[in-house]
Design an enzyme around this catalytic site. Structure first.
Site, PDB file in Angstrom:
ATOM      1  N   SER A   1       0.850  -1.202   0.000  1.00  0.00           N
ATOM      2  CA  SER A   1       0.000   0.000   0.000  1.00  0.00           C
ATOM      3  C   SER A   1       0.878   1.241   0.000  1.00  0.00           C
ATOM      4  O   SER A   1       1.654   1.463   0.937  1.00  0.00           O
ATOM      5  CB  SER A   1      -0.894   0.018   1.239  1.00  0.00           C
ATOM      6  OG  SER A   1      -1.400   1.329   1.417  1.00  0.00           O
TER       7      SER A   1
ATOM      8  N   HIS B   1      -1.371  -1.502  -4.127  1.00  0.00           N
ATOM      9  CA  HIS B   1      -2.619  -1.206  -3.417  1.00  0.00           C
ATOM     10  C   HIS B   1      -2.760   0.305  -3.224  1.00  0.00           C
ATOM     11  O   HIS B   1      -1.858   0.961  -2.688  1.00  0.00           O
ATOM     12  CB  HIS B   1      -2.605  -1.919  -2.064  1.00  0.00           C
ATOM     13  CG  HIS B   1      -3.885  -1.834  -1.302  1.00  0.00           C
ATOM     14  ND1 HIS B   1      -4.979  -2.633  -1.568  1.00  0.00           N
ATOM     15  CD2 HIS B   1      -4.255  -1.038  -0.265  1.00  0.00           C
ATOM     16  CE1 HIS B   1      -5.956  -2.341  -0.725  1.00  0.00           C
ATOM     17  NE2 HIS B   1      -5.548  -1.362   0.078  1.00  0.00           N
TER      18      HIS B   1
ATOM     19  N   ASP C   1      -4.982   3.275  -1.614  1.00  0.00           N
ATOM     20  CA  ASP C   1      -5.969   3.583  -0.579  1.00  0.00           C
ATOM     21  C   ASP C   1      -6.564   4.966  -0.791  1.00  0.00           C
ATOM     22  O   ASP C   1      -5.916   5.971  -0.522  1.00  0.00           O
ATOM     23  CB  ASP C   1      -5.309   3.505   0.801  1.00  0.00           C
ATOM     24  CG  ASP C   1      -5.085   2.076   1.239  1.00  0.00           C
ATOM     25  OD1 ASP C   1      -6.037   1.286   1.185  1.00  0.00           O
ATOM     26  OD2 ASP C   1      -3.942   1.744   1.615  1.00  0.00           O
TER      27      ASP C   1
ATOM     28  N   MET D   1      -9.204   7.746   0.269  1.00  0.00           N
ATOM     29  CA  MET D   1      -9.982   8.148   1.459  1.00  0.00           C
ATOM     30  C   MET D   1     -10.583   9.525   1.244  1.00  0.00           C
ATOM     31  O   MET D   1      -9.898  10.429   0.739  1.00  0.00           O
ATOM     32  CB  MET D   1      -9.070   8.189   2.679  1.00  0.00           C
ATOM     33  CG  MET D   1      -8.361   6.881   2.961  1.00  0.00           C
ATOM     34  SD  MET D   1      -7.267   7.052   4.372  1.00  0.00           S
ATOM     35  CE  MET D   1      -6.592   5.395   4.451  1.00  0.00           C
TER      36      MET D   1
ATOM     37  N   HIS E   1      -8.658   0.567  -3.482  1.00  0.00           N
ATOM     38  CA  HIS E   1      -9.510   0.376  -2.303  1.00  0.00           C
ATOM     39  C   HIS E   1     -10.213   1.691  -1.999  1.00  0.00           C
ATOM     40  O   HIS E   1      -9.598   2.617  -1.469  1.00  0.00           O
ATOM     41  CB  HIS E   1      -8.605  -0.082  -1.140  1.00  0.00           C
ATOM     42  CG  HIS E   1      -9.310  -0.283   0.152  1.00  0.00           C
ATOM     43  ND1 HIS E   1      -8.628  -0.449   1.352  1.00  0.00           N
ATOM     44  CD2 HIS E   1     -10.631  -0.368   0.466  1.00  0.00           C
ATOM     45  CE1 HIS E   1      -9.503  -0.611   2.331  1.00  0.00           C
ATOM     46  NE2 HIS E   1     -10.718  -0.561   1.826  1.00  0.00           N
TER      47      HIS E   1
ATOM     48  N   MET F   1     -12.274   3.893   0.054  1.00  0.00           N
ATOM     49  CA  MET F   1     -12.860   4.157   1.375  1.00  0.00           C
ATOM     50  C   MET F   1     -13.576   5.491   1.268  1.00  0.00           C
ATOM     51  O   MET F   1     -13.175   6.495   1.853  1.00  0.00           O
ATOM     52  CB  MET F   1     -11.752   4.181   2.437  1.00  0.00           C
ATOM     53  CG  MET F   1     -11.210   2.798   2.728  1.00  0.00           C
ATOM     54  SD  MET F   1      -9.613   2.864   3.551  1.00  0.00           S
ATOM     55  CE  MET F   1      -8.548   3.055   2.135  1.00  0.00           C
TER      56      MET F   1
ATOM     57  N   MET G   1     -11.066  -6.289   6.262  1.00  0.00           N
ATOM     58  CA  MET G   1     -10.259  -5.278   6.968  1.00  0.00           C
ATOM     59  C   MET G   1      -9.827  -5.831   8.326  1.00  0.00           C
ATOM     60  O   MET G   1     -10.651  -6.306   9.107  1.00  0.00           O
ATOM     61  CB  MET G   1     -11.061  -3.993   7.184  1.00  0.00           C
ATOM     62  CG  MET G   1     -11.289  -3.141   5.948  1.00  0.00           C
ATOM     63  SD  MET G   1      -9.803  -2.617   5.055  1.00  0.00           S
ATOM     64  CE  MET G   1      -8.889  -1.736   6.319  1.00  0.00           C
TER      65      MET G   1
ATOM     66  N   ASP H   1      -6.201  -6.676   4.972  1.00  0.00           N
ATOM     67  CA  ASP H   1      -5.602  -5.335   4.879  1.00  0.00           C
ATOM     68  C   ASP H   1      -5.628  -4.646   6.242  1.00  0.00           C
ATOM     69  O   ASP H   1      -6.695  -4.437   6.823  1.00  0.00           O
ATOM     70  CB  ASP H   1      -6.429  -4.527   3.854  1.00  0.00           C
ATOM     71  CG  ASP H   1      -5.907  -3.107   3.625  1.00  0.00           C
ATOM     72  OD1 ASP H   1      -4.826  -2.772   4.132  1.00  0.00           O
ATOM     73  OD2 ASP H   1      -6.600  -2.354   2.914  1.00  0.00           O
TER      74      ASP H   1
HETATM   75  C1  DX5 Z   1      -6.197   1.325   6.040  1.00  0.00           C
HETATM   76  C2  DX5 Z   1      -5.782   1.012   4.619  1.00  0.00           C
HETATM   77  C3  DX5 Z   1      -4.638   0.047   4.551  1.00  0.00           C
HETATM   78  C4  DX5 Z   1      -3.397   0.556   5.189  1.00  0.00           C
HETATM   79  C5  DX5 Z   1      -2.376  -0.513   5.328  1.00  0.00           C
HETATM   80  O1  DX5 Z   1      -7.229   2.237   6.022  1.00  0.00           O
HETATM   81  O2  DX5 Z   1      -6.832   0.456   3.911  1.00  0.00           O
HETATM   82  O3  DX5 Z   1      -4.386  -0.358   3.217  1.00  0.00           O
HETATM   83  O4  DX5 Z   1      -2.852   1.635   4.480  1.00  0.00           O
HETATM   84  O5  DX5 Z   1      -1.298   0.028   5.997  1.00  0.00           O
HETATM   85  P1  DX5 Z   1      -0.573  -0.764   7.173  1.00  0.00           P
HETATM   86  O6  DX5 Z   1       0.001  -1.975   6.564  1.00  0.00           O
HETATM   87  O7  DX5 Z   1       0.432   0.223   7.635  1.00  0.00           O
HETATM   88  O8  DX5 Z   1      -1.619  -1.073   8.218  1.00  0.00           O
HETATM   89 ZN    ZN Z   2      -6.400  -0.585   1.867  1.00  0.00          ZN
END
Ligand code: DX5
Ligand code: ZN
Length: 223
Positions: free
Chosen positions: A8, A33, A35, A37, A66, A68, A137, A175
């Site tokens: 990620s 990956h 992320d 947000m 992903h 979110m 998750m 994840d």
């Molecule tokens: C959390 C994300 C993850 C996160 C993983 O909201 O979806 O993908 O960035 O990071 P680590 O491995 O540091 O928990």
């Molecule tokens: Zn993620």
């Protein structure tokens, strides 16, 4: 199904994101990956389609996106055009989950459904025929660097049983807080796709971090 390691980039050095993606590819990553947000579904804001399209020419590795975000339907086209190969939406925000997943497939991407730690595995049961991946998750989404929640292992096992009885080929991704200590137990419980931010990008030697995670995961499979 072969093990996939998806670093990620949330934990990467944002001042040199392109190089970091390339480092991950050269270091043995299978997917990247991403992320996304929105500050609504999760209490943090990361990046959106412009960053993804800027990174697209850097690598040919699949972009595992992903989302979110509160209203994924509005943005599916934008993420697909930016270069997302797999688009995962959260079950908690999709009022018409089946329709959303069909739309992702119409756009030519693979479709995933993510479930938060407090969402039961059964939330994905009605859409098993419509998905390519289930993201379990193992932290509450929003931030990197959080601690793995151990109860996740039981949920992975439950999801694995559901996938087996569906007879479909669906990846099970985990994840949040994944490292060399819990990668093995996750895979043994039924995960085949590991997302890791901190335990890969915050290590001095990225290649060694990826290799270490792969061997930790594979060791426990054959043990
Ligand atoms: C959390 C994300 C993850 C996160 C993983 O909201 O979806 O993908 O960035 O990071 P680590 O491995 O540091 O928990
Ligand atoms: Zn993620």
């Amino acid at each position: 199904m072969s093990l996939v390691i998806a670093p990620s980039i949330l934990a990467a050095d944002f001042t040199r994101l392109g190089d970091q993606v390339l480092d991950a590819e050269r270091g043995g990553a299978d997917w990247i990956h991403l992320d996304v947000m929105d500050g609504h579904f999760v209490p943090n804001i990361s990046f959106g389609p412009p960053i993804i399209s800027a990174l697209r020419p850097v690598t040919s590795l699949p972009f595992d996106t992903h989302l979110m975000i509160e209203d994924p339907d509005t943005y599916l086209d934008a993420f697909r055009s930016a270069g997302a190969d797999l688009i995962t939406v959260h079950a908690e925000v999709c009022r018409h989950l089946h329709r959303t997943l069909n739309r992702i497939h119409e756009l030519g991407a693979k479709a995933g459904v993510a479930i938060n730690p407090a969402t039961p595995a059964s939330a994905v049961a009605p859409v098993l025929p419509d998905i390519d991946l289930i993201l379990v998750m193992s932290v509450n989404p929003g931030f990197g660097g959080q601690q793995f929640i151990p109860l996740t292992l039981e949920k992975i096992a439950e999801v694995r049983r559901m996938v087996i009885s569906s007879g479909r080929t669906i990846r099970i991704e985990v994840d949040g807080g994944i490292d060399v200590a819990n990668a093995g137990p996750c895979v043994r419980a039924g995960a085949d796709t590991l997302v890791a931010g901190t335990s890969i990008f915050r290590q001095r030697d990225l290649r060694a971090a990826i290799a270490g995670m792969r061997s930790a995961a594979e060791l426990r499979v054959t043990a």
